[in-house]
Design an enzyme around this catalytic site. Structure first.
Site, PDB file in Angstrom:
ATOM      1  N   ARG A  82      -3.816   3.279 -14.878  1.00  0.00           N
ATOM      2  CA  ARG A  82      -3.099   2.277 -14.210  1.00  0.00           C
ATOM      3  C   ARG A  82      -3.872   0.926 -14.029  1.00  0.00           C
ATOM      4  O   ARG A  82      -3.209  -0.203 -14.184  1.00  0.00           O
ATOM      5  CB  ARG A  82      -2.762   2.819 -12.634  1.00  0.00           C
ATOM      6  CG  ARG A  82      -1.766   3.827 -12.624  1.00  0.00           C
ATOM      7  CD  ARG A  82      -2.239   5.296 -13.339  1.00  0.00           C
ATOM      8  NE  ARG A  82      -3.384   5.767 -12.541  1.00  0.00           N
ATOM      9  CZ  ARG A  82      -4.228   6.756 -12.910  1.00  0.00           C
ATOM     10  NH1 ARG A  82      -4.162   6.949 -14.220  1.00  0.00           N
ATOM     11  NH2 ARG A  82      -5.251   7.067 -12.300  1.00  0.00           N
ATOM     12  N   CYS A 116      -1.886   8.366  -5.550  1.00  0.00           N
ATOM     13  CA  CYS A 116      -2.555   7.245  -6.200  1.00  0.00           C
ATOM     14  C   CYS A 116      -1.753   6.006  -5.826  1.00  0.00           C
ATOM     15  O   CYS A 116      -0.554   5.873  -6.202  1.00  0.00           O
ATOM     16  CB  CYS A 116      -2.580   7.673  -7.995  1.00  0.00           C
ATOM     17  SG  CYS A 116      -3.184   6.118  -8.686  1.00  0.00           S
ATOM     18  N   THR A 118      -2.486   2.834  -6.948  1.00  0.00           N
ATOM     19  CA  THR A 118      -2.085   1.753  -7.901  1.00  0.00           C
ATOM     20  C   THR A 118      -0.924   2.172  -8.524  1.00  0.00           C
ATOM     21  O   THR A 118      -0.255   1.393  -9.275  1.00  0.00           O
ATOM     22  CB  THR A 118      -3.282   1.637  -8.742  1.00  0.00           C
ATOM     23  OG1 THR A 118      -4.395   1.502  -8.034  1.00  0.00           O
ATOM     24  CG2 THR A 118      -3.104   0.757  -9.916  1.00  0.00           C
ATOM     25  N   ALA A 119      -0.518   3.485  -8.716  1.00  0.00           N
ATOM     26  CA  ALA A 119       0.472   3.876  -9.325  1.00  0.00           C
ATOM     27  C   ALA A 119       1.784   3.427  -9.003  1.00  0.00           C
ATOM     28  O   ALA A 119       2.825   3.391  -9.541  1.00  0.00           O
ATOM     29  CB  ALA A 119       0.552   5.505  -9.659  1.00  0.00           C
ATOM     30  N   THR A 160      -8.133  -0.848  -4.823  1.00  0.00           N
ATOM     31  CA  THR A 160      -8.624  -1.233  -6.058  1.00  0.00           C
ATOM     32  C   THR A 160      -8.078  -2.776  -6.097  1.00  0.00           C
ATOM     33  O   THR A 160      -7.221  -3.308  -5.522  1.00  0.00           O
ATOM     34  CB  THR A 160      -7.905  -0.339  -7.054  1.00  0.00           C
ATOM     35  OG1 THR A 160      -6.503  -0.974  -7.144  1.00  0.00           O
ATOM     36  CG2 THR A 160      -8.214   0.900  -6.896  1.00  0.00           C
ATOM     37  N   LYS A 203     -14.840   8.340  -8.882  1.00  0.00           N
ATOM     38  CA  LYS A 203     -14.123   8.755 -10.238  1.00  0.00           C
ATOM     39  C   LYS A 203     -15.086   9.453 -10.998  1.00  0.00           C
ATOM     40  O   LYS A 203     -14.463  10.641 -11.668  1.00  0.00           O
ATOM     41  CB  LYS A 203     -13.388   7.631 -10.824  1.00  0.00           C
ATOM     42  CG  LYS A 203     -12.365   6.854 -10.346  1.00  0.00           C
ATOM     43  CD  LYS A 203     -11.180   7.631 -10.601  1.00  0.00           C
ATOM     44  CE  LYS A 203      -9.809   6.623 -10.087  1.00  0.00           C
ATOM     45  NZ  LYS A 203      -8.370   7.508 -10.397  1.00  0.00           N
ATOM     46  N   CYS A 234      -6.722   3.174  -1.218  1.00  0.00           N
ATOM     47  CA  CYS A 234      -7.036   3.913  -2.469  1.00  0.00           C
ATOM     48  C   CYS A 234      -7.497   5.393  -1.981  1.00  0.00           C
ATOM     49  O   CYS A 234      -8.378   5.563  -1.037  1.00  0.00           O
ATOM     50  CB  CYS A 234      -8.405   3.106  -3.060  1.00  0.00           C
ATOM     51  SG  CYS A 234      -8.873   4.069  -4.606  1.00  0.00           S
TER      52      CYS A 234
END
Length: 271
Positions: A82, A116, A118-119, A160, A203, A234
């Site tokens: 993403r 998630c 950012t998705a 993020t 991650k 996040c």
């Protein structure tokens, strides 16, 4: 030995003979109490998906296996980045997100949650591709902050760079009395993004004292600038920062999402 009454027995016989008009429908007295099935569109990353599953279990209040909610999980780590997509440096994740969402819908999910943040930049096109709701965790988190902490006027965001640049939280708080602070460019890059994406970041290797230290530094910098609450925006940061780590309250979007999932499935507040 007691058994079902004659009316109930007759209806059951008709049901099994296929004479019920729509055999997929529950009996009328059961229609309002059926729990909804949670669909988790996961894999972004897998540890955040696992963490959401665990938090749903803890919030369900179940005392036996049968009291737990039904949860369908598509842990799809093949969804394109993403972050790179937002930067225009990689393919769009939307086709793969749609594939997972439709798979969950076909499997029987009543609604979908995505661990998630950012998705959610791609929430609108994704929602148009399914017939079941997709919960927007950023909006839910903003609503939670306003309801639970009505006196707070300044919050700090840990998310993020792409989530901050997309303005997801800023838009959610638009029109409210809440000001959202973001880390300085240096702290965002050297603390938050390093903690998430570095070779020894969350991650790559999961939560460690090193990544936690970076996140705590970034949070304390926001507190020194006036933040009276920190939003963990996040799901990787959710793995390292906990209540009690800071001098101000923490609102973790992953916990908010788990709570909303339980309440939506049960039709009542989470335990």
């Amino acid at each position: 030995m007691s058994g079902p009454g004659p009316d109930r027995l007759a209806r059951a016989i008709l049901w099994h003979l296929g004479l019920q008009a729509d055999r997929r429908q529950p009996w009328p007295e059961e229609a309002d109490v059926r729990e909804k099935v949670i669909g988790v569109l996961g894999g972004m990353g897998p540890e955040a998906t696992l963490e959401l599953f665990g938090r749903i279990l803890k919030l369900s209040g179940a005392r036996t296996d049968q009291e737990h909610l039904r949860i369908l999980i598509d842990n799809n780590p093949k969804i394109p980045s993403r972050t790179l997509a937002f930067q225009g440096k990689g393919p769009s994740p939307v086709p793969e997100l749609r594939r997972s969402a439709r798979a969950l819908e076909r499997a029987g999910a009543d609604f979908i949650v995505i661990p998630c943040v950012t998705a959610h930049y791609f929430h609108a096109p994704l929602s148009r591709s399914t017939r079941i709701p997709i919960i927007h965790l950023v909006r839910e988190a903003a609503s939670f902050v306003q309801a639970r902490y009505p006196a707070v006027r300044t919050v700090g965001l840990l998310a993020t760079t792409e989530t901050l640049a997309a303005g997801l939280f800023q838009d959610a708080f638009a029109g409210t009395a809440i000001t959202a602070l973001t880390p300085s460019a240096g702290f965002q890059k050297q603390r938050v993004m390093h903690a998430i994406f570095a070779t020894k970041g969350v991650k790559a290797v999961g939560p460690t004292p090193w990544s936690k230290g970076l996140i705590v530094d970034a949070a304390n910098a926001l507190i020194s600038r006036g933040a009276r609450l920190i939003i963990v925006g996040c799901t990787e940061v959710s793995l390292v920062l906990r209540d009690g780590d800071l001098s101000v309250p923490i609102v973790d979007v992953l916990t908010v999402l788990a709570r909303v999932a339980v309440e939506r499935a049960r039709g009542r507040p989470a335990g």
